[in-house]
Design a protein around this motif. Structure first.
Motif, short mmCIF file in Angstrom:
data_model
loop_
_atom_site.label_atom_id
_atom_site.label_comp_id
_atom_site.label_asym_id
_atom_site.label_seq_id
_atom_site.Cartn_x
_atom_site.Cartn_y
_atom_site.Cartn_z
N TYR A 105 -13.49 16.09 -30.47
CA TYR A 105 -12.11 16.19 -30.00
C TYR A 105 -12.05 17.10 -28.78
O TYR A 105 -12.73 18.13 -28.72
CB TYR A 105 -11.17 16.72 -31.08
CG TYR A 105 -9.73 16.63 -30.62
CD1 TYR A 105 -9.12 15.39 -30.47
CD2 TYR A 105 -9.02 17.77 -30.28
CE1 TYR A 105 -7.82 15.29 -30.00
CE2 TYR A 105 -7.71 17.68 -29.82
CZ TYR A 105 -7.12 16.44 -29.68
OH TYR A 105 -5.84 16.33 -29.19
N LEU B 132 -9.96 19.54 -26.65
CA LEU B 132 -8.82 20.46 -26.64
C LEU B 132 -8.39 20.72 -25.20
O LEU B 132 -9.19 21.20 -24.38
CB LEU B 132 -9.20 21.78 -27.31
CG LEU B 132 -9.61 21.70 -28.78
CD1 LEU B 132 -10.33 22.98 -29.20
CD2 LEU B 132 -8.40 21.44 -29.67
N ALA C 28 -7.91 22.25 -33.63
CA ALA C 28 -9.31 22.31 -34.02
C ALA C 28 -9.45 22.14 -35.53
O ALA C 28 -10.35 21.43 -36.01
CB ALA C 28 -9.91 23.64 -33.58
N ALA D 61 -8.83 18.50 -36.27
CA ALA D 61 -9.93 17.66 -35.81
C ALA D 61 -11.07 17.65 -36.82
O ALA D 61 -11.64 16.59 -37.13
CB ALA D 61 -10.42 18.16 -34.45
N LEU E 156 -16.27 19.90 -30.69
CA LEU E 156 -15.09 20.23 -29.90
C LEU E 156 -15.48 20.50 -28.46
O LEU E 156 -16.45 21.21 -28.18
CB LEU E 156 -14.39 21.48 -30.46
CG LEU E 156 -13.80 21.38 -31.86
CD1 LEU E 156 -13.37 22.76 -32.33
CD2 LEU E 156 -12.61 20.42 -31.89
N THR F 44 -13.10 27.15 -37.56
CA THR F 44 -13.78 25.86 -37.64
C THR F 44 -15.29 26.06 -37.69
O THR F 44 -15.82 27.05 -37.16
CB THR F 44 -13.42 24.97 -36.44
OG1 THR F 44 -14.10 23.72 -36.53
CG2 THR F 44 -13.80 25.63 -35.12
N VAL G 14 -18.73 24.05 -30.36
CA VAL G 14 -17.73 24.14 -29.29
C VAL G 14 -18.44 24.17 -27.95
O VAL G 14 -19.49 24.81 -27.80
CB VAL G 14 -16.87 25.41 -29.45
CG1 VAL G 14 -15.86 25.53 -28.31
CG2 VAL G 14 -16.15 25.41 -30.81
N TYR H 283 -15.81 12.54 -26.51
CA TYR H 283 -14.74 13.45 -26.91
C TYR H 283 -13.40 12.82 -26.57
O TYR H 283 -13.17 12.42 -25.43
CB TYR H 283 -14.86 14.79 -26.19
CG TYR H 283 -16.08 15.58 -26.60
CD1 TYR H 283 -16.00 16.59 -27.54
CD2 TYR H 283 -17.33 15.31 -26.03
CE1 TYR H 283 -17.12 17.32 -27.92
CE2 TYR H 283 -18.46 16.04 -26.40
CZ TYR H 283 -18.35 17.03 -27.34
OH TYR H 283 -19.46 17.75 -27.72
#
Length: 318
Positions: A6, A8, A22, A25, A33, A63, A67, A293
């Protein structure tokens, strides 16, 4: 097998919203992420731009997903030494689940200190030197560097992860893609471009990860979704180098008059047609990307995550 993460969007959401997204997701089945790194949003309608490194610290507490910044410019607004410290701390907080995505940047974010905005070839040269400096710092020793663009004296990062932070390089043209292949631990882009993937792999990227981002606007009313996408993200559809050289959100708003709702309807998957969303993702799979993503445009984040959890991800992850 391709993974789905995902995206952001710091330009569109405040820090608390990003943290909640987050969480959603991860619950929806996304496995990674991305988070954008901007000083300004692209336009005033987006209306946000929190400091990404503060948000990443918060993400580390809510999470378990990896990232990555998509992407940070470590050449002007942030010196490569400061960027390296921020990235190393983020990697420690995330127990090694952090990657640093870097790119040559946009005037929108990087000219704010009054520095001259150089031409593309110079920006790529600066990026390559910045990557070199950061890699030395990630090793944990004392670094002094006297290069063409950067001077570093007696710098040492004391808080570093067990392994150096991987650095993925963003590219949209042949020269940048060749740079990514030469110095990157991976490749980042925003289109299902099989030729770019092949250029990266052939130029030295080999089997390193290739990643891309896709914006969509889910909702039950397709026309409303098109209007939302056109209002918030017309900058995504601007031609040529405009996105790299325009200096303020106001200038992007002026240039975005070139982008019509019809362009938005063609440029973004809009609405709740499952096949359309699945097809858009499979374009990236067919082009050879390892991770895609997806970023939802607009306020209906919960509806998007329910839609992808129940209808889209099961079709592309089987």
């Amino acid at each position: 097998m391709t993974e789905y993460g995902y995206f952001l969007a710091c330009e569109e959401h405040g820090p608390a919203e990003l943290v909640e997204q987050a969480r959603m997701a991860e619950q929806a089945g996304f496995t990674k992420l991305w988070i954008s790194d901007h000083f300004h949003p692209w336009n005033d309608a987006q209306g946000q731009s929190p400091f990404v490194w503060s948000v990443i610290g918060a993400l580390s507490q809510v999470t378990s997903l990896p990232v990555e910044t998509a992407v940070t410019c470590p050449t002007m607004r942030l010196h490569p030494v400061v960027t390296a410290q921020a990235a190393a701390t983020s990697a420690v907080l995330l127990d090694g689940r952090f990657r640093l995505g870097v790119g040559s940047g946009e005037a929108l974010n990087e000219h704010i200190l009054g520095d001259h905005w150089p031409q593309a070839s110079v920006r790529l040269e600066m990026l390559e030197e910045a990557v070199q400096v950061m890699r030395q710092l990630f090793e944990g020793g004392e670094v002094s560097h006297h290069g063409k663009h950067y001077t570093v004296e007696n710098a040492r990062l004391y808080t570093v992860p067990d392994e150096p932070v991987p650095i993925d390089v963003s590219a949209f043209g042949p020269s940048a893609t060749e740079l990514a292949a030469r110095v990157g631990d991976g490749f980042v882009t925003m289109a299902p471009d099989a030729d770019a993937v092949e250029r990266f792999r052939r130029g030295g990227g080999g089997n390193k990860p290739v990643q891309a981002g896709l914006k969509v606007c889910y909702g039950p009313d397709r026309d409303e979704c098109v209007r939302t996408a056109h209002r918030l993200w017309p900058s995504e559809l601007l031609p040529g180098e405009l996105a790299q050289i325009l200096p303020t959100p106001r200038h992007f708003e002026q240039a975005s008059q070139l982008v019509t709702p019809e362009h938005a309807a063609k440029g973004f998957p809009c609405g709740d047609d499952v096949d359309m969303h699945v097809s858009a993702l499979r374009d990236f799979v067919d082009a050879g990307f390892d991770t895609v993503y997806v970023g939802q445009i607009g306020p209906d984040q919960r509806g998007f995550f329910d839609f992808y959890r129940t209808k889209v991800l099961p079709q592309v992850m089987d």
